[in-house]
Design a protein around this motif. Structure first.
Motif, PDB file in Angstrom:
ATOM      1  N   LEU A 141       3.874   1.060   5.005  1.00 51.36           N
ATOM      2  CA  LEU A 141       4.860   1.834   4.255  1.00 51.36           C
ATOM      3  C   LEU A 141       6.090   1.023   3.882  1.00 51.36           C
ATOM      4  CD1 LEU A 141       4.677   5.131   6.321  1.00 51.36           C
ATOM      5  CD2 LEU A 141       3.493   4.577   4.185  1.00 51.36           C
ATOM      6  N   LYS A 142       6.509   0.135   4.802  1.00 53.85           N
ATOM      7  CA  LYS A 142       7.651  -0.728   4.507  1.00 53.85           C
ATOM      8  C   LYS A 142       7.628  -1.920   5.449  1.00 53.85           C
ATOM      9  CE  LYS A 142      11.135   1.517   7.388  1.00 53.85           C
ATOM     10  NZ  LYS A 142      12.485   2.059   7.437  1.00 53.85           N
ATOM     11  N   ALA A 143       8.422  -2.909   5.096  1.00 52.65           N
ATOM     12  CA  ALA A 143       8.529  -4.132   5.898  1.00 52.65           C
ATOM     13  C   ALA A 143       9.978  -4.328   6.299  1.00 52.65           C
ATOM     14  CB  ALA A 143       8.038  -5.328   5.089  1.00 52.65           C
ATOM     15  N   SER A 173      -3.844  -5.973  -3.257  1.00 57.42           N
ATOM     16  CA  SER A 173      -3.321  -6.060  -1.902  1.00 57.42           C
ATOM     17  C   SER A 173      -4.155  -7.024  -1.061  1.00 57.42           C
ATOM     18  CB  SER A 173      -3.285  -4.676  -1.240  1.00 57.42           C
ATOM     19  OG  SER A 173      -4.580  -4.162  -1.083  1.00 57.42           O
ATOM     20  N   PHE A 174      -3.548  -7.435   0.029  1.00 57.38           N
ATOM     21  CA  PHE A 174      -4.265  -8.190   1.048  1.00 57.38           C
ATOM     22  C   PHE A 174      -4.643  -7.196   2.139  1.00 57.38           C
ATOM     23  CE2 PHE A 174      -1.270 -11.214  -0.852  1.00 57.38           C
ATOM     24  CZ  PHE A 174      -2.164 -12.174  -1.288  1.00 57.38           C
ATOM     25  N   GLN A 215       4.316  -4.491  -2.830  1.00 55.46           N
ATOM     26  CA  GLN A 215       5.713  -4.118  -2.581  1.00 55.46           C
ATOM     27  C   GLN A 215       6.308  -4.930  -1.430  1.00 55.46           C
ATOM     28  OE1 GLN A 215       4.366   0.312  -3.034  1.00 55.46           O
ATOM     29  NE2 GLN A 215       6.541   0.247  -2.594  1.00 55.46           N
ATOM     30  N   ILE A 216       5.484  -5.320  -0.458  1.00 55.48           N
ATOM     31  CA  ILE A 216       6.022  -6.067   0.690  1.00 55.48           C
ATOM     32  C   ILE A 216       5.840  -7.576   0.541  1.00 55.48           C
ATOM     33  CG2 ILE A 216       5.629  -4.099   2.221  1.00 55.48           C
ATOM     34  CD1 ILE A 216       3.372  -5.982   3.484  1.00 55.48           C
ATOM     35  N   TRP A 217       5.229  -8.027  -0.540  1.00 55.05           N
ATOM     36  CA  TRP A 217       4.959  -9.455  -0.705  1.00 55.05           C
ATOM     37  C   TRP A 217       6.194 -10.345  -0.650  1.00 55.05           C
ATOM     38  CZ3 TRP A 217       0.601 -10.004  -4.916  1.00 55.05           C
ATOM     39  CH2 TRP A 217      -0.572  -9.413  -4.436  1.00 55.05           C
ATOM     40  N   LYS A 276      -0.210 -12.110 -10.144  1.00 54.72           N
ATOM     41  CA  LYS A 276       0.807 -11.623  -9.210  1.00 54.72           C
ATOM     42  C   LYS A 276       0.939 -12.519  -7.982  1.00 54.72           C
ATOM     43  CE  LYS A 276       0.905  -6.937 -10.837  1.00 54.72           C
ATOM     44  NZ  LYS A 276       0.853  -5.521 -10.538  1.00 54.72           N
ATOM     45  N   VAL A 277      -0.172 -12.995  -7.446  1.00 53.97           N
ATOM     46  CA  VAL A 277      -0.113 -13.893  -6.285  1.00 53.97           C
ATOM     47  C   VAL A 277       0.572 -15.195  -6.672  1.00 53.97           C
ATOM     48  CG1 VAL A 277      -1.513 -15.311  -4.722  1.00 53.97           C
ATOM     49  CG2 VAL A 277      -2.057 -12.894  -5.033  1.00 53.97           C
TER      50      VAL A 277
END
Length: 121
Positions: free
Chosen positions: A8-10, A42-43, A61-63, A114-115
């Motif tokens: 959800l968040k980092a 995503s990963f 979002q957390i990348w 994106k990556v």
């Protein structure tokens, strides 16, 4: 069988990256492997129990926080209801994955773009 859990968040600190999960970590053990989910950009970090795998989805979002933690070799942890588990072997697996994605359009143009934009600039 597999389950899927979202981050959800980092929360990035000086000593670790703490990922907030959206479900129970009870009984889960880090498998130490990372996969790529190009469909959801995503990963996936694998956790397991005796019966099944749980996919921990690390969406884009957390990348930015993930990049900092990767570059600084900070440990990555996941948390739910004050239970924390370290995602072992994260950096070695992640390095292999992002090196493999760079310029490799078998992962899909959007995922590669994106990556490369986040992790190779």
């Amino acid at each position: 069988m597999k389950k899927r859990m979202e981050v959800l968040k980092a929360n990035l600190t000086d000593i670790k990256l703490l990922l907030q999960a959206n479900g129970s970590l009870e009984g889960l053990v880090p498998a130490g492997q990372i996969l790529v989910d190009s469909d959801h950009i995503s990963f996936i970090y694998l956790m397991e129990t005796h019966e099944e795998y749980t996919y921990i989805s690390l969406n884009e979002q957390i990348w930015p926080d993930l990049k900092i933690a990767y570059e600084e070799k900070l440990p990555i942890w996941i948390e739910w209801n004050n239970q924390q588990i370290e995602l072992v072997h994260f950096h070695d697996e992640f390095e292999f994955i992002i090196n493999n994605i760079k310029g490799n359009h078998n992962y899909g143009d959007e995922m590669v773009t994106k990556v490369e934009r986040i992790f190779w600039t």
